[in-house]
Design an enzyme around this catalytic site. Structure first.
Site, PDB file in Angstrom:
ATOM      1  N   HIS A 136       0.680  -1.193  -0.013  1.00 49.05           N
ATOM      2  CA  HIS A 136       0.019   0.056   0.048  1.00 49.05           C
ATOM      3  C   HIS A 136       0.854   1.406  -0.092  1.00 49.05           C
ATOM      4  CE1 HIS A 136       0.177  -0.046   4.452  1.00 49.05           C
ATOM      5  NE2 HIS A 136       0.316   0.994   4.411  1.00 49.05           N
ATOM      6  N   ASP A 166       0.263  -7.523   1.385  1.00 46.57           N
ATOM      7  CA  ASP A 166       0.379  -6.209   1.310  1.00 46.57           C
ATOM      8  C   ASP A 166       2.120  -6.079   1.271  1.00 46.57           C
ATOM      9  OD1 ASP A 166       0.349  -3.328   1.725  1.00 46.57           O
ATOM     10  OD2 ASP A 166       0.087  -3.490   4.024  1.00 46.57           O
ATOM     11  N   GLY A 237       3.622   6.640   7.961  1.00 48.96           N
ATOM     12  CA  GLY A 237       5.386   6.549   7.605  1.00 48.96           C
ATOM     13  C   GLY A 237       5.899   5.440   7.915  1.00 48.96           C
ATOM     14  N   SER A 239       4.896   2.516   7.835  1.00 47.41           N
ATOM     15  CA  SER A 239       4.320   1.331   7.048  1.00 47.41           C
ATOM     16  C   SER A 239       5.517   0.913   6.307  1.00 47.41           C
ATOM     17  CB  SER A 239       3.233   1.894   6.206  1.00 47.41           C
ATOM     18  OG  SER A 239       2.133   2.180   6.860  1.00 47.41           O
TER      19      SER A 239
END
Length: 489
Positions: A136, A166, A237, A239
């Site tokens: 993502h 993901d 941020g 992630s």
């Protein structure tokens, strides 16, 4: 990603210190008043904290900041395009939205592309420039820039991205880069210290720490990943950044949080590094990741279902529907089966099944431990490819009920059978009492009761008469099938 850290560790440490003092004091008192040889006091074990500074110094250079740019389409609606209307008029917003949706004279509104920017984190796993991050983070990105801790910046190429887990893999043109060591998620334990390094809100190489709260969490819409739950602060941020154990090994990739406010509330989730590496290896080799498919819809086994199916405890994945012609159908799985193990791995929650299946490769042969009509059976299945057909694995919510059955039933007419695409079943004309409380509605089709196909009203009465505490009804509504537990005792 969003998160914030609230932990009672200071209180725990204070209580631990109090315990040490108490133990020493009690020992001194006993020694001073004992007759004969004094008994030495046994000190409580000291609580030691990991040296996060050493871990950060060693691993920080391999964590990168990721900046992405892309575009999104927006309508060119104008607020001022409603002549003669006061902006304070209660109907102003209604007409503004209506005009924005339809455009002048009922036409669709004009659209234009607007630049979009975002930030995330990642970490280097290969000295030649292979980087792991979240899918993502780089979704719909037209340009990806990677910034190292030594302030060098590189244009990155997205080698591949897998939305099911993901995970995304990036490549930069560089050599002799610092890398992170990879750990083993299976050795990770709840209560173990972990820390995250990332760029929350753009603040590069920010370190936050916490503990592992749980393992193997299944989340809605994320059935392919058995998440690691932590209380490490994760914010926008973070992630794609690494979750690191006290040995300096990456055990997960920080992915998302659970929040009712939009901010961190002490519950964050990371993708196990074992899952990430499987996906990374496939993407590097082929440019894409593949996942296996069993072809069943499953739901949770609660205590009512366990009583209905004579299970010793409420564990497993209850099969509510089997995809025709799919791997499960070919293996002989039926609605009403409870899958308890896959290749010897226990299935405790229904979410364990899709996570376990999704990590296997298409074509893999597996052994299923199944509970069917009060007895254990063993079935073999050859898994399909999730990319060839949309995975039908779904997790449905159970509905609660209690008391007597309370259904008005009649046989299905031939035309109704054709419309419902079923060979047998009974139409529920009315639902009252506990059946209604359990969620059964008029118009539902009763397909089975306690795993036995519902062929006649007399048969249903017989099964209900023999049931003890509860029964499980398999119903079909609007083409979907689900088990509904109904308590009758």
């Amino acid at each position: 990603m969003n998160v914030r850290l609230n932990s009672p560790r200071a209180l725990v440490l204070a209580l631990s210190a109090a315990g040490v003092i108490g133990a020493v004091g009690a020992g001194a008192y006993t020694s001073a008043n004992a007759v004969g040889s004094p008994t030495p006091a046994v000190a409580a074990p000291m609580v030691t904290m990991p040296d996060f500074s050493a871990i950060t110094t060693r691993n920080g250079p391999a964590v990168v900041n990721i900046s992405v740019t892309g575009t999104m389409k927006t309508s060119m609606e104008g607020v001022a395009g409603i002549p003669g209307m006061d902006p304070d008029d209660p109907m102003f917003e209604f007409f503004r939205r209506f005009q924005g949706q339809m455009g002048p004279r009922g036409k669709q509104p004009l659209q234009r592309e607007m630049p979009v920017r975002g930030q995330g984190s990642g970490f280097i796993v290969s000295a030649d420039g292979i980087i792991l991050t979240n899918a993502h983070v780089v979704k719909d990105a037209k340009e990806v820039t990677v910034k190292l801790t030594d302030r060098r910046e590189f244009r990155a190429k997205v080698l591949g991205s897998d939305e099911k887990t993901d995970i995304a893999v990036l490549k930069i043109d560089a050599k002799n880069l610092p890398t992170l060591s990879l750990g083993n998620t299976k050795e990770l334990k709840p209560g173990e210290w972990v820390l995250a390094i990332g760029s929350p809100f753009g603040f590069e190489n920010t370190v936050t720490a916490g503990v592992v709260s749980a393992k193997g969490r299944s989340l809605p819409d994320d059935s392919y990943v058995p998440f690691i739950q932590t209380d490490v602060a994760i914010n926008p941020g973070n992630s794609g950044g690494p979750l690191i154990n006290t040995r300096g090994e990456v055990v997960g990739i920080n992915s998302q949080i659970y929040s009712r406010s939009g901010g961190y509330q002490g519950v964050s989730f990371a993708i196990p590094i074992d899952v990430a590496i499987q996906v990374k290896d496939q993407i590097v080799a082929t440019g894409r990741a593949s996942h296996a498919r069993l072809g069943v819809a499953v739901q949770e086994v609660n205590q009512t279902f366990a009583d209905s199916f004579k299970l010793d405890k409420p564990e497993g994945a209850l099969v509510s529907n089997v995809e025709k012609g799919g791997p499960a159908d070919q293996a002989g799985l039926r609605s009403g089966d409870v899958i308890r193990k896959v290749d010897g791995e226990p299935i405790v929650s229904s979410g364990d099944l899709p996570a376990l299946i999704g990590q296997k490769k298409p074509g893999t042969k597996i052994t299923l431990d199944v509970w069917r009509q009060g007895a254990r059976q063993e079935l073999s299945a050859k898994l399909g490819d999730a990319s060839e057909k949309a995975n039908a694995v779904a997790k449905n919510d159970e509905r609660a009920g209690g008391g007597k059955l309370g259904l008005a039933l009649r046989p299905l007419q031939p035309q109704e059978k054709r419309e419902a695409a079923v060979e047998s079943g009974l139409l529920i004309e009315d639902a009252g009492g506990p059946a209604a409380l359990a969620g059964v509605q008029a118009g539902d089709v009763l397909l089975a009761i306690n795993g036995t196909p519902a062929k006649s009203i007399e048969q249903v009465r017989e099964v209900v008469g023999k049931a003890d505490k509860s029964i499980a009804l398999l119903i079909q509504r609007d083409g979907d099938r689900i088990f509904v537990p109904v308590r009758i005792g």
